[in-house]
Design a protein around this motif. Structure first.
Motif, PDB file in Angstrom:
ATOM      1  N   LEU A   1       0.824  -1.204   0.000  1.00 40.56           N
ATOM      2  CA  LEU A   1       0.000   0.000   0.000  1.00 40.56           C
ATOM      3  C   LEU A   1       0.860   1.257   0.000  1.00 40.56           C
ATOM      4  O   LEU A   1       0.522   2.244  -0.634  1.00 40.56           O
ATOM      5  N   ALA A   2       1.976   1.214   0.734  1.00 39.85           N
ATOM      6  CA  ALA A   2       2.855   2.385   0.770  1.00 39.85           C
ATOM      7  C   ALA A   2       3.398   2.698  -0.627  1.00 39.85           C
ATOM      8  O   ALA A   2       3.522   3.873  -1.002  1.00 39.85           O
ATOM      9  N   TYR A   3       3.698   1.668  -1.411  1.00 41.59           N
ATOM     10  CA  TYR A   3       4.164   1.900  -2.781  1.00 41.59           C
ATOM     11  C   TYR A   3       3.063   2.511  -3.637  1.00 41.59           C
ATOM     12  O   TYR A   3       3.313   3.357  -4.494  1.00 41.59           O
ATOM     13  N   LEU A   4       1.842   2.073  -3.426  1.00 45.13           N
ATOM     14  CA  LEU A   4       0.732   2.634  -4.197  1.00 45.13           C
ATOM     15  C   LEU A   4       0.482   4.093  -3.824  1.00 45.13           C
ATOM     16  O   LEU A   4       0.172   4.910  -4.695  1.00 45.13           O
ATOM     17  N   VAL A   5       0.635   4.422  -2.536  1.00 47.38           N
ATOM     18  CA  VAL A   5       0.506   5.823  -2.121  1.00 47.38           C
ATOM     19  C   VAL A   5       1.616   6.645  -2.773  1.00 47.38           C
ATOM     20  O   VAL A   5       1.391   7.772  -3.217  1.00 47.38           O
ATOM     21  N   SER A   6       2.799   6.072  -2.855  1.00 44.59           N
ATOM     22  CA  SER A   6       3.911   6.757  -3.527  1.00 44.59           C
ATOM     23  C   SER A   6       3.569   6.993  -5.004  1.00 44.59           C
ATOM     24  O   SER A   6       3.865   8.059  -5.552  1.00 44.59           O
ATOM     25  N   LEU A   7       2.936   6.025  -5.640  1.00 47.03           N
ATOM     26  CA  LEU A   7       2.495   6.201  -7.025  1.00 47.03           C
ATOM     27  C   LEU A   7       1.490   7.350  -7.120  1.00 47.03           C
ATOM     28  O   LEU A   7       1.586   8.191  -8.025  1.00 47.03           O
ATOM     29  N   LEU A   8       0.548   7.405  -6.183  1.00 47.13           N
ATOM     30  CA  LEU A   8      -0.420   8.518  -6.173  1.00 47.13           C
ATOM     31  C   LEU A   8       0.301   9.858  -6.111  1.00 47.13           C
ATOM     32  O   LEU A   8      -0.068  10.804  -6.816  1.00 47.13           O
ATOM     33  N   ARG A   9       1.298   9.940  -5.240  1.00 50.40           N
ATOM     34  CA  ARG A   9       2.053  11.199  -5.110  1.00 50.40           C
ATOM     35  C   ARG A   9       2.743  11.562  -6.419  1.00 50.40           C
ATOM     36  O   ARG A   9       2.761  12.726  -6.817  1.00 50.40           O
TER      37      ARG A   9
ATOM     38  N   ALA B   1      -4.530  12.650   0.172  1.00 49.04           N
ATOM     39  CA  ALA B   1      -4.897  13.144   1.502  1.00 49.04           C
ATOM     40  C   ALA B   1      -5.581  12.050   2.322  1.00 49.04           C
ATOM     41  O   ALA B   1      -5.289  11.875   3.514  1.00 49.04           O
ATOM     42  N   TYR B   2      -6.471  11.311   1.701  1.00 48.21           N
ATOM     43  CA  TYR B   2      -7.180  10.222   2.376  1.00 48.21           C
ATOM     44  C   TYR B   2      -6.179   9.163   2.868  1.00 48.21           C
ATOM     45  O   TYR B   2      -6.225   8.730   4.020  1.00 48.21           O
ATOM     46  N   CYS B   3      -5.273   8.760   1.992  1.00 45.40           N
ATOM     47  CA  CYS B   3      -4.289   7.729   2.343  1.00 45.40           C
ATOM     48  C   CYS B   3      -3.294   8.225   3.390  1.00 45.40           C
ATOM     49  O   CYS B   3      -2.901   7.464   4.285  1.00 45.40           O
ATOM     50  N   ASP B   4      -2.884   9.489   3.285  1.00 52.60           N
ATOM     51  CA  ASP B   4      -1.928  10.032   4.252  1.00 52.60           C
ATOM     52  C   ASP B   4      -2.468  10.002   5.678  1.00 52.60           C
ATOM     53  O   ASP B   4      -1.714   9.864   6.627  1.00 52.60           O
TER      54      ASP B   4
ATOM     55  N   ASP C   1       6.185   4.874   5.833  1.00 52.30           N
ATOM     56  CA  ASP C   1       6.790   3.548   5.799  1.00 52.30           C
ATOM     57  C   ASP C   1       5.746   2.430   5.819  1.00 52.30           C
ATOM     58  O   ASP C   1       6.076   1.271   6.051  1.00 52.30           O
ATOM     59  N   GLY C   2       4.484   2.782   5.643  1.00 46.77           N
ATOM     60  CA  GLY C   2       3.433   1.784   5.631  1.00 46.77           C
ATOM     61  C   GLY C   2       2.811   1.522   6.988  1.00 46.77           C
ATOM     62  O   GLY C   2       1.894   0.719   7.099  1.00 46.77           O
TER      63      GLY C   2
END
Length: 179
Positions: free
Chosen positions: A1-9, A42-45, A51-52
Motif C-alpha cells: 500500500l505504501a508503494y501505491l501511495v507513492s504512485l499517487l504522489r 490526503a485520504y491515504c496520508d 513507511d506503511g
C-alpha cells in the motif's frame, strides 16, 4: 500500500508540474490524461504513514485502542515493580513470556511469589512467574492489543478498498507516467 501511495504522489506531482509548465502539445496531452488524485493522497496520508505504518490518526478507534494499550502496559509495569519491591531477592527486571509480562524468579524462591509459571529458563534455574496481581491487567492488555490490531487492519482494508475502486484509473495513469 505504501508503494501505491507513492504512485499517487508521483501522479499528483507530475500532473501539477505539467499543468503549471509551458510545455508542448504532447506533454499537455499527457497531463490531461493524468487524473486528479490529491484527494486520494490526503485520504491515504491520514491512514498510512510513509513507511506503511498505520498512524493513530487513521481512526478514533485506533487512537483509543492504542491509548488503552499503553495505559494497561504502564499499569502492569507499576504492579510488577511493586511486587519486586515487596520481594527484595528479585533483582532482574520484568520480561515478556508468551506475550505476557512476568518476573524472572530464582527457582528456589518460586513459592515466595504467588502467580502463574509461564516458562522456565534453559538452565532451569529461573522460572518466569506472572504474579496474580497482574493476571487481569495482562488480560486487559491482550484485549487492547487485539482491538488495536483490528482497528489497524480496518484502516488498511479501507485504503486497499480505495485502490481497488480506482485500480483501472491508476493503471492507466501509471502507463501515462511511464510514457
Amino acid at each position: 500500500l505504501a508503494y501505491l501511495v507513492s504512485l499517487l504522489r508521483r501522479i499528483a506531482e507530475t500532473r501539477a508540474a505539467l499543468l503549471a509548465a509551458e510545455c508542448g502539445p504532447e506533454l499537455a496531452r499527457l497531463a490531461a490524461l493524468l487524473p486528479a488524485v490529491e484527494h486520494l493522497v490526503a485520504y491515504c496520508d491520514q491512514r498510512l504513514g510513509p513507511d506503511g505504518e498505520v498512524p493513530d490518526t487513521a481512526s478514533p478507534q485506533l487512537a483509543q485502542a492504542r491509548a488503552g494499550r499503553e495505559r494497561h502496559r504502564h499499569a502492569i509495569i507499576g504492579a510488577l515493580e511493586e511486587v519486586r519491591r515487596q520481594h527484595r531477592f528479585l533483582q532482574a527486571p520484568f520480561t515478556l513470556r508468551r506475550d505476557r509480562y512476568c518476573l524472572p524468579v530464582p527457582v528456589h524462591d518460586r513459592q515466595a511469589v504467588p502467580g502463574l509459571v509461564l516458562d522456565v529458563s534453559a538452565t532451569a534455574a529461573t522460572v518466569f512467574v506472572e504474579p496474580f496481581a497482574v493476571v487481569e491487567l495482562n488480560n486487559a492488555l491482550a484485549e487492547a492489543i487485539a482491538m488495536a490490531r483490528a482497528a489497524e487492519e480496518q484502516a488498511l482494508a479501507e485504503v486497499a478498498a480505495v485502490f481497488a475502486r480506482h485500480g483501472e484509473e491508476l493503471q492507466r495513469a501509471a502507463g501515462v507516467l511511464a510514457e
